[in-house]
Design a protein around this motif. Structure first.
Motif, PDB file in Angstrom:
ATOM      1  N   LYS A  71     -75.662  58.276 -90.471  1.00 44.07           N
ATOM      2  CA  LYS A  71     -76.493  59.257 -89.506  1.00 44.07           C
ATOM      3  C   LYS A  71     -76.397  60.706 -89.967  1.00 44.07           C
ATOM      4  CE  LYS A  71     -75.536  56.852 -85.242  1.00 44.07           C
ATOM      5  NZ  LYS A  71     -76.718  56.545 -84.669  1.00 44.07           N
ATOM      6  N   VAL A  72     -75.242  61.214 -90.212  1.00 41.04           N
ATOM      7  CA  VAL A  72     -75.162  62.590 -90.684  1.00 41.04           C
ATOM      8  C   VAL A  72     -76.330  62.731 -92.320  1.00 41.04           C
ATOM      9  CG1 VAL A  72     -73.813  64.341 -91.815  1.00 41.04           C
ATOM     10  CG2 VAL A  72     -72.874  63.045 -90.100  1.00 41.04           C
ATOM     11  N   GLU A  73     -76.154  61.779 -93.090  1.00 42.71           N
ATOM     12  CA  GLU A  73     -76.749  61.714 -94.216  1.00 42.71           C
ATOM     13  C   GLU A  73     -78.232  61.767 -93.990  1.00 42.71           C
ATOM     14  OE1 GLU A  73     -74.352  59.622 -93.640  1.00 42.71           O
ATOM     15  OE2 GLU A  73     -72.803  59.833 -95.159  1.00 42.71           O
ATOM     16  N   ASN A  74     -78.911  60.917 -93.191  1.00 42.81           N
ATOM     17  CA  ASN A  74     -80.179  60.899 -93.047  1.00 42.81           C
ATOM     18  C   ASN A  74     -80.569  62.208 -92.174  1.00 42.81           C
ATOM     19  OD1 ASN A  74     -81.072  58.231 -93.674  1.00 42.81           O
ATOM     20  ND2 ASN A  74     -80.139  57.306 -91.919  1.00 42.81           N
ATOM     21  N   ALA A  75     -79.573  62.901 -91.422  1.00 41.18           N
ATOM     22  CA  ALA A  75     -80.166  63.926 -90.765  1.00 41.18           C
ATOM     23  C   ALA A  75     -80.339  65.184 -91.956  1.00 41.18           C
ATOM     24  CB  ALA A  75     -79.052  64.812 -89.788  1.00 41.18           C
TER      25      ALA A  75
END
Length: 251
Positions: A71-75
């Motif tokens: 999730k954080v990486e995709n953000a």
């Protein structure tokens, strides 16, 4: 015209935000992001390019919520894709002003539709090329797994901050009338930000990979030492057994 222009803006932003994601989202998720950007584009027609700040922040958090994994990486990737979009857009605008000698305001009013078609096609090609490089050639997923959570949040905050700086600068350029000097300065600043961010990401990933490699070597060393100790113990037991066996034969 306005509705179609806002729709193109939504499509372009969603393409740029999604082009580096680690997963393919479901259709309704793309439509949700498009609806959000459509609304932001409408408000930008009233309040100006400063609405790019809630655009990049909102699309990043939407990607974080809608992603199943990383999730954080995709953000963070959504921010990077958005910034790539802004950088390419400013480079093309600079080319229009410097090479074609057409004032940007006039170009937007006269050629906005073919430009949007061309730009959407160009962005799709860029997305395909970038995905091929980072996922097929570099295998980015393998590197992501080595990055610790605090570092991931730090990278995301860094990219989000750069995004806000980008759009504050773009908004200032809009007020200045999109002169060639302003566009040139924006392009230079954007490229510097992208280079610094890319360098930071590469250094971080390399550092994490080095740490993980050292941990793996340490684990391997411990396994080897335990194996040697076990073999030595077995050897000692065999020697004791042979000694006892010889004593039994003597008696």
């Amino acid at each position: 015209m306005n509705a179609l222009y806002f729709l193109f803006s939504a499509v372009i932003v969603v393409i740029s935000a999604a082009m580096l994601l680690t997963e393919r989202l479901r259709l309704w998720k793309y439509l949700l992001m498009m609806a959000y950007i459509f609304f932001i584009s409408y408000t930008a027609s009233i309040w100006g390019q400063i609405m790019g700040v809630p655009a990049i922040a909102g699309i990043s958090f939407l990607v974080m919520i809608l992603s199943k994994e990383y999730k954080v990486e995709n953000a963070c990737f959504a921010c990077i894709g958005y910034l790539i979009n802004v950088t390419i857009n400013n480079l093309l605008c600079l080319a229009v002003v410097e090479i074609l000698k057409i004032p940007l305001v006039e170009f937007e009013q006269t050629y906005w539709f073919p430009f949007c078609l061309f730009y959407t096609f160009l962005l799709l090609l860029a997305a395909k090329l970038l995905r091929y490089i980072i996922y097929d050639k570099i295998n980015l997923i393998g590197y992501i797994n080595n990055i610790q959570k605090p570092v991931r949040y730090g990278l995301f905050a860094n990219m989000l901050l750069y995004g806000i700086i980008f759009f504050v600068n773009v908004a200032s350029g809009q007020k200045a009338g999109y002169r060639a000097a302003v566009l040139r300065l924006n392009c230079i600043l954007f490229l510097i930000c992208m280079i610094v961010s890319g360098f930071l990401i590469v250094i971080t990933v390399s550092s994490m990979k080095s740490i993980e490699q050292k941990k793996a070597e340490e684990r391997q060393r411990e396994i080897t030492e335990n194996y040697i100790k076990t073999m030595e113990q077995i050897t000692e037991e065999l020697r004791a057994f042979k000694h006892d066996y010889k004593n039994i034969l003597v008696y």
